[in-house]
Structures are given as C-alpha cells and as structure tokens.
Motif scaffolding. Structure first.
Motif, PDB file in Angstrom:
ATOM      1  N   ILE A   6     -19.785  22.562  39.742  1.00 37.71           N
ATOM      2  CA  ILE A   6     -19.216  22.430  38.400  1.00 37.71           C
ATOM      3  C   ILE A   6     -18.542  23.746  38.041  1.00 37.71           C
ATOM      4  N   LEU A 243     -16.224  18.851  37.530  1.00 45.40           N
ATOM      5  CA  LEU A 243     -17.085  18.603  38.689  1.00 45.40           C
ATOM      6  C   LEU A 243     -16.229  18.417  39.933  1.00 45.40           C
ATOM      7  N   LEU A 263     -22.575  13.248  46.640  1.00 45.33           N
ATOM      8  CA  LEU A 263     -22.999  13.332  45.244  1.00 45.33           C
ATOM      9  C   LEU A 263     -23.623  11.983  44.902  1.00 45.33           C
ATOM     10  N   ASP A 267     -27.863  13.459  40.908  1.00 42.34           N
ATOM     11  CA  ASP A 267     -27.110  14.610  40.413  1.00 42.34           C
ATOM     12  C   ASP A 267     -26.392  14.356  39.096  1.00 42.34           C
ATOM     13  N   VAL A 268     -25.823  13.169  38.933  1.00 42.61           N
ATOM     14  CA  VAL A 268     -24.975  12.891  37.771  1.00 42.61           C
ATOM     15  C   VAL A 268     -25.124  11.447  37.323  1.00 42.61           C
ATOM     16  N   TYR A 270     -23.012   8.615  37.192  1.00 40.88           N
ATOM     17  CA  TYR A 270     -21.709   8.328  37.801  1.00 40.88           C
ATOM     18  C   TYR A 270     -20.809   7.505  36.886  1.00 40.88           C
ATOM     19  N   MET A 311     -16.366  15.163  33.021  1.00 41.15           N
ATOM     20  CA  MET A 311     -17.673  14.528  32.870  1.00 41.15           C
ATOM     21  C   MET A 311     -17.956  14.135  31.433  1.00 41.15           C
ATOM     22  N   SER A 315     -23.456  12.806  32.000  1.00 44.60           N
ATOM     23  CA  SER A 315     -23.184  13.295  33.347  1.00 44.60           C
ATOM     24  C   SER A 315     -23.252  14.814  33.370  1.00 44.60           C
ATOM     25  N   ARG A 318     -26.968  15.922  33.263  1.00 49.42           N
ATOM     26  CA  ARG A 318     -27.653  15.765  34.542  1.00 49.42           C
ATOM     27  C   ARG A 318     -27.087  16.728  35.577  1.00 49.42           C
ATOM     28  N   GLY A 319     -25.775  16.909  35.561  1.00 47.16           N
ATOM     29  CA  GLY A 319     -25.137  17.782  36.533  1.00 47.16           C
ATOM     30  C   GLY A 319     -25.541  19.236  36.375  1.00 47.16           C
ATOM     31  N   SER A 322     -29.123  19.612  37.632  1.00 50.89           N
ATOM     32  CA  SER A 322     -29.369  19.423  39.069  1.00 50.89           C
ATOM     33  C   SER A 322     -29.306  20.745  39.834  1.00 50.89           C
ATOM     34  N   ILE A 325     -26.300  20.987  42.500  1.00 55.04           N
ATOM     35  CA  ILE A 325     -24.909  21.224  42.114  1.00 55.04           C
ATOM     36  C   ILE A 325     -24.746  22.690  41.746  1.00 55.04           C
TER      37      ILE A 325
END
Length: 331
Positions: A6, A243, A263, A267-268, A270, A311, A315, A318-319, A322, A325
């Motif tokens: 990111i 991202l 990914l 992680d995200v 989606y 994002m 997202s 979460r990203g 994570s 990431i």
C-alpha cells in the motif's frame, strides 16, 4: 520493498485533513480525526495534527499507545472494556461511554493513579450501536455526579455505522434537545457535543447543527468521501492509499483472460477494491488469491506485472492491518 504493498500519499492526506478541518471550523465545528484505518501510524497521525485538527480518536488502546508522544487530546472512541480501565485512564484523555459499571471502573482506576478522566456520554439516536436510551439519562447522570475522578465533558451520538440511520436536520435537532435536557440536569454547559461522523459532512451549510460542535471524521479524511451517500468531498483526493498487487498467473479461462494476484480475503475486502485501470473487473477471491478479468483492457499484462487499486474503507482497514501487506509512505 516487494508486494503486495500500500502506497500512502502523505501530502494528499494532509490536504484532505486541512480541507475538511477548515470546512468544519467555518461552521463552528471541531474535528476529531479518527486514526484506526491506518492503526494510528505516528507519521500519518502527525500529518493530521499538523493540519490543525483538534482531537485524535481511535478505537483501540494499542493504537493510542503508539502515539502517546504526540501532544494532542486523545480519545478512545470505542466504549471501553472494564478489563482495560487502567490503560484507558493512562493512555487516553477522553473516552466515549455508555455503561455506568465501566464508568465506575474508570473512576476507580483514575483515583488509583491520582487522575481525573474525562468522558463523553453516548446517546442512542436510532443507529442501534452504542448509546444510552433517553429513559436512562437521569439515573446515569445522578450516578456520575458521585464519581469524584470522572469529568463528564460531553455528549455524543452515532449515525450510519450499524443501523444505516442517515443524519438529517430533524435528527440533529432532536439530539440537540437531548443535550439541552442533560445540560439542564447538570446545571452546566458541556464542552464537546459530538454529533456524528463523516456521514454528517454533507449537511454542513444545509441544516442547523444546533448544539453540535464536533464531528468524528475518519473516512472523509483518508479517502475523500462522506459516508451517508458515498459522495466525494469537494476539493479532496480519493487516491490517498493505493494498493499494488502482483500477477502470479495469467491464463484464458471460461473465454476470458483471467489473472490471479498474490492477495486474498485474509488481506483485504476484495469487494471494496477499485482498479485504476477501469477496464479491469474484479471477479472474486479466496483466502490468498484475487481473481481479475483483463479481457477488456487495452494494456497488455504479463506475469510479474503490478495491478493498482484504490480501496474502499473496509478494504483499507483490513489492508493496513494485514502484516502481509507492506506499507510505503511517500511525501
């Protein structure tokens, strides 16, 4: 640095924070900048502080601990757990509350550490998340008055986060009437009347905010959009967090050119990814793989190429959380 990654544009975040802070200040409203979407990263948090924002708020004590060196009032915006009362008193200046047992625990911890802890009492206005009901107000106020190490400095409410209740002039008027009722019972004016979050931004200049003098703003700063209708905030950037993910498979499947990116759902979110190449379609994801359709793209992609996404808020949450990431801050 590697992928997925990111890229955080600090200049654009500071621009958004400045624009939103000024917009709110012009209508007599202070901003509590919410830092949970980027885990209260100290560098990003300082960017918000430098933009003139008056308070910093986060939902987790662990995040507030990371920024305890930053000189600004810090607010725990998730109602506290009794088990964390000590840390709440030591690491936050103010906390949002709706349970008298928790407030009593904060009082006991404050007494033990020779401190006065400030609280904002949350009022239920239909979103059905945190907040006391109107018929509880008098009883809880009487109990708070007996707590020598608690200072009730404000009242707050929440919109749009759970129940989907969108704020409007009537709801703000009703909330202001409840604030007046509380102030009358306390025989004092409260310092902070926090009337919602990014979903209230669209009402500035359109309705009377009554007694509301504070908004808790997160998404509008980090993503440049309000949360009532998902509209862009005028003058703000939406590409503050980008991202990047790498193609690990590229094949013709089911009559379409499909790519798999390294990914996944771990992680995200989606469903809240927006490819910068608008011809790319996100098909789905498993825990570790993101599947996209490249059939309509005019760009020729290959294994090892990088796909860029904006994002949505969940997202981003979460990203940034994570550990898989990587994060790169640019100025």
């Amino acid at each position: 640095m590697g992928y997925p990654k990111i890229i955080v544009n600090l200049k654009k975040i500071k621009h958004n924070a400045f624009i939103i802070n000024k917009k709110c200040n012009d209508y007599g409203i202070s901003v509590m900048g919410i830092t949970k979407s980027f885990l209260a990263d100290p560098i990003i948090t300082q960017i918000l502080v430098d933009s003139g924002i008056e308070f910093i708020g986060d939902s987790r004590i662990e995040n507030l601990k990371k920024i305890e060196h930053i000189k600004i009032p810090k607010v725990l915006i998730r109602i506290p757990m009794i088990s964390e009362a000590k840390d709440v008193v030591l690491l936050s200046d103010i906390s949002l509350n709706s349970e008298i047992k928790t407030i009593e625990a904060l009082n006991s911890s404050s007494k033990l550490h020779n401190k006065i802890h400030k609280i904002i009492l949350m009022i239920e206005m239909g979103d059905f998340r945190e907040g006391i009901l109107f018929n509880e107000i008098e009883n809880i106020l009487e109990k708070i008055k007996t707590l020598k190490h608690i200072d009730l400095i404000g009242v707050g409410t929440n919109f749009t986060c759970y129940g989907g209740i969108i704020p409007d002039g009537n709801k703000l008027k009703k909330f202001s009437e409840i604030v007046s009722f509380i102030e009358n019972k306390l025989q004092k004016n409260l310092k902070i009347i926090s009337g919602g979050n990014s979903s209230s931004l669209h009402l500035l200049g359109k309705v009377d905010f009554g007694k509301v003098n504070n908004l808790r703003i997160g998404e509008a700063i980090v993503l440049g959009q309000e949360t009532a209708f998902g509209q862009k905030v005028k003058g703000c950037f939406q590409d503050t967090f980008i991202l990047q993910a790498e193609i690990i498979e590229l094949k013709l499947k089911e009559n379409s050119l499909r790519a798999i990116l390294a990914l996944g759902k771990q992680d995200v979110d989606y469903e809240a990814l927006i490819p910068l190449d608008s011809s790319i379609k996100v098909i789905g994801a498993s825990s570790d793989h993101l599947i996209i359709d490249l059939s309509n793209s005019t760009t020729i992609y290959d294994i090892g190429d990088i796909i860029n996404f904006r994002m949505g808020y969940f997202s981003l949450l979460r990203g940034m959380t994570s550990p898989y990431i990587k994060k790169e801050l640019i100025y």
